[in-house]
Every structure is written in C-alpha cells, then in structure tokens.
Design a protein around this motif. Structure first.
Motif, PDB file in Angstrom:
ATOM      1  N   SER A 191      -3.471  14.757  -0.466  1.00 29.17           N
ATOM      2  CA  SER A 191      -4.024  13.481   0.002  1.00 29.17           C
ATOM      3  C   SER A 191      -3.087  12.325  -0.301  1.00 29.17           C
ATOM      4  CB  SER A 191      -5.390  13.228  -0.644  1.00 29.17           C
ATOM      5  OG  SER A 191      -6.380  14.046  -0.079  1.00 29.17           O
ATOM      6  N   TRP A 192      -2.521  12.309  -1.527  1.00 28.08           N
ATOM      7  CA  TRP A 192      -1.569  11.251  -1.874  1.00 28.08           C
ATOM      8  C   TRP A 192      -0.352  11.311  -0.963  1.00 28.08           C
ATOM      9  CZ3 TRP A 192      -2.642   7.080  -4.414  1.00 28.08           C
ATOM     10  CH2 TRP A 192      -3.641   7.081  -5.389  1.00 28.08           C
ATOM     11  N   PHE A 193       0.129  12.522  -0.678  1.00 30.52           N
ATOM     12  CA  PHE A 193       1.279  12.674   0.210  1.00 30.52           C
ATOM     13  C   PHE A 193       0.946  12.161   1.611  1.00 30.52           C
ATOM     14  CE2 PHE A 193       3.631  15.093   3.409  1.00 30.52           C
ATOM     15  CZ  PHE A 193       4.936  14.832   3.013  1.00 30.52           C
ATOM     16  N   ALA A 194      -0.244  12.499   2.104  1.00 27.58           N
ATOM     17  CA  ALA A 194      -0.638  12.078   3.455  1.00 27.58           C
ATOM     18  C   ALA A 194      -0.754  10.561   3.540  1.00 27.58           C
ATOM     19  CB  ALA A 194      -1.964  12.738   3.841  1.00 27.58           C
ATOM     20  N   ALA A 248       2.707   9.041   3.506  1.00 27.14           N
ATOM     21  CA  ALA A 248       3.335   9.218   4.813  1.00 27.14           C
ATOM     22  C   ALA A 248       2.712   8.284   5.849  1.00 27.14           C
ATOM     23  CB  ALA A 248       3.204  10.670   5.262  1.00 27.14           C
ATOM     24  N   LEU A 249       1.392   8.121   5.799  1.00 16.79           N
ATOM     25  CA  LEU A 249       0.702   7.242   6.750  1.00 16.79           C
ATOM     26  C   LEU A 249       1.193   5.807   6.627  1.00 16.79           C
ATOM     27  CD1 LEU A 249      -1.612   6.637   8.792  1.00 16.79           C
ATOM     28  CD2 LEU A 249      -3.095   6.301   6.803  1.00 16.79           C
ATOM     29  N   PHE A 273       3.950   4.786   5.283  1.00 16.23           N
ATOM     30  CA  PHE A 273       5.370   4.703   5.632  1.00 16.23           C
ATOM     31  C   PHE A 273       5.531   4.608   7.152  1.00 16.23           C
ATOM     32  CE2 PHE A 273       9.365   6.745   6.868  1.00 16.23           C
ATOM     33  CZ  PHE A 273      10.268   5.938   6.178  1.00 16.23           C
ATOM     34  N   LEU A 274       4.809   5.458   7.888  1.00 14.00           N
ATOM     35  CA  LEU A 274       4.881   5.407   9.350  1.00 14.00           C
ATOM     36  C   LEU A 274       4.408   4.058   9.880  1.00 14.00           C
ATOM     37  CD1 LEU A 274       3.536   8.961  10.302  1.00 14.00           C
ATOM     38  CD2 LEU A 274       5.906   8.150  10.412  1.00 14.00           C
ATOM     39  N   LEU A 275       3.330   3.542   9.303  1.00  9.96           N
ATOM     40  CA  LEU A 275       2.813   2.243   9.739  1.00  9.96           C
ATOM     41  C   LEU A 275       3.798   1.131   9.408  1.00  9.96           C
ATOM     42  CD1 LEU A 275       0.579   0.524  10.942  1.00  9.96           C
ATOM     43  CD2 LEU A 275      -0.567   0.548   8.708  1.00  9.96           C
ATOM     44  N   MET A 276       4.423   1.216   8.222  1.00  7.61           N
ATOM     45  CA  MET A 276       5.400   0.208   7.825  1.00  7.61           C
ATOM     46  C   MET A 276       6.597   0.209   8.777  1.00  7.61           C
ATOM     47  SD  MET A 276       7.319  -0.193   4.134  1.00  7.61           S
ATOM     48  CE  MET A 276       8.096   1.437   4.300  1.00  7.61           C
ATOM     49  N   ARG A 277       7.100   1.411   9.105  1.00  7.13           N
ATOM     50  CA  ARG A 277       8.225   1.503  10.024  1.00  7.13           C
ATOM     51  C   ARG A 277       7.840   1.009  11.425  1.00  7.13           C
ATOM     52  NH1 ARG A 277      12.709   0.836   9.117  1.00  7.13           N
ATOM     53  NH2 ARG A 277      13.472   2.165  10.826  1.00  7.13           N
ATOM     54  N   LEU A 329       0.826  -1.209   0.000  1.00  9.15           N
ATOM     55  CA  LEU A 329       0.000   0.000   0.000  1.00  9.15           C
ATOM     56  C   LEU A 329       0.862   1.262   0.000  1.00  9.15           C
ATOM     57  CD1 LEU A 329      -2.805  -1.051   2.519  1.00  9.15           C
ATOM     58  CD2 LEU A 329      -2.958  -0.905   0.029  1.00  9.15           C
ATOM     59  N   TRP A 330       1.987   1.229   0.722  1.00  9.80           N
ATOM     60  CA  TRP A 330       2.900   2.377   0.699  1.00  9.80           C
ATOM     61  C   TRP A 330       3.460   2.597  -0.700  1.00  9.80           C
ATOM     62  CZ3 TRP A 330       8.268   2.523  -0.253  1.00  9.80           C
ATOM     63  CH2 TRP A 330       8.832   3.790  -0.083  1.00  9.80           C
TER      64      TRP A 330
END
Length: 202
Positions: free
Chosen positions: A93-96, A99-100, A102-106, A16-17
C-alpha cells in the motif's frame, strides 16, 4: 504565463509524495528489523467469533458487551515463508501510494510546462486513472490474501480461502476517482483535438 496555474496543488502533491516515500522506507525498515522476531498481523476474518473484555478503567454496564472488529496475531516461530508474506502486509500500500503521488506530481509538472489542453496531458491523466482504478484496489486485495494465509498458519481451525473478502478493505474512492480521471482524460483529449484543429485553421 505568470506563475504556475497548477500551484499550490503541485506543492501539496510533492509533500504527499514525500510522506508516502518515507512511509514506504519505514515500512521496509521495520520488516527488515523484525526478521529475527515474531511476525505479527491484524485480521478481521474471524474477529466477530471472539468476545473481548473491556480493558479500560471501570467496567461495562449491565447488558453491554464488546466485540473487536479485528484481532492481532503474532507467530512466535514463523517460517521463512511466513516472513516473506509478512513483508507484503502493509508495504504494498505504501509503495502504491508513493507511486500514485509520483505519477500525479510528474503529470502536474509536465502539464505546467506543456500546457493543460494537450494530447500528452490527456494521455497522462488516462494512465493515472487506470493506475488508480486497478493498482490501489489490487494491492489491498494482495494484502488481504496475505493476511488470510498468515491467519491459516496462526490458528488450528480451518479458514476458508474465500474469507479474505471479510478482510479486504476496498478503496472505493480509488475506483470512483479512477473512473472519473478516465472521463476527464476523454474530455481533455477532445479539447486538445479541437485546439489543434483551430490552430490548424488559423
């Protein structure tokens, strides 16, 4: 530990990221390529004031009518300000979302390395909750305000500034998820503290 207990969810989040990152790049590329053309956008602010003729095959039955939920506008001679605003219609929205994910993946990667019931993991869950609760509704609000200002440049009648509310699609799932993640973070922090106390006792 045999394998990653957070799989296959981590793999799904990575996918998804990747999709969100590609979507962001495509949105930016589209805006760059369209800098020499029209600035187009959709708005639901005054769509209810207009009727629409059915464009498909056949015709509407007697007594039936159509009303669009939103209209598509294009500025043939946009100013530099209009073009700048056009970049903020959709790209945030695409940027958010990128980022969401990416944060969840990390978060998932670090949790698989350090453990789920740790204070660090609880803090990352809390930060993700705040991000989901504030940033996602915030970017949709920015996009609604941007479309309102573009609409004011596209029509000859007055459009009230408060009418952006009609074009603001609040992601309520993000609000509920953000609050839920905040509560989950508190539970995980309590669990981590209890675990630390038990280890200290032993």
């Amino acid at each position: 530990m045999a394998g990653n207990p957070l799989q296959p969810f981590t793999g799904v989040v990575r996918f998804l990221w990747s999709v969100a990152a590609v979507g962001l790049l495509l949105a930016l590329w589209h805006e760059i390529r369209s800098t020499a053309g029209d600035v187009c956008f959709s708005s639901a602010v005054v769509a209810g004031s207009f009727g629409a003729e059915y464009q498909g095959q056949g015709a509407l039955r007697a007594g039936a009518s159509t009303h669009p939920s939103e209209l598509r506008y294009c500025l043939a001679e946009p100013t530099a300000g209009d073009r700048a605003l056009g970049v903020f219609d959709g790209a945030p929205s695409w940027f958010a979302y990128a980022a969401l994910f990416f944060l969840l993946m990390r978060l998932l990667e670090r949790a698989s390395e350090e453990g789920i019931h740790t204070a660090a993991t609880a803090d990352r869950v809390r930060r993700l909750g705040w991000f989901t609760l504030l940033v996602l509704p915030g970017v949709t609000l920015v996009e609604a305000v941007v479309r309102l200002y573009l609409l004011r440049h596209a029509v000859t009648f007055d459009v009230s500034l408060v009418e952006f509310m009609f074009d603001w699609s609040v992601p309520w799932w993000a609000v509920v998820t953000g609050v839920g993640l905040g509560s989950l973070a508190k539970i995980m922090r309590t669990s981590a503290d209890m675990r630390a106390d038990l280890e200290g006792t032993v």
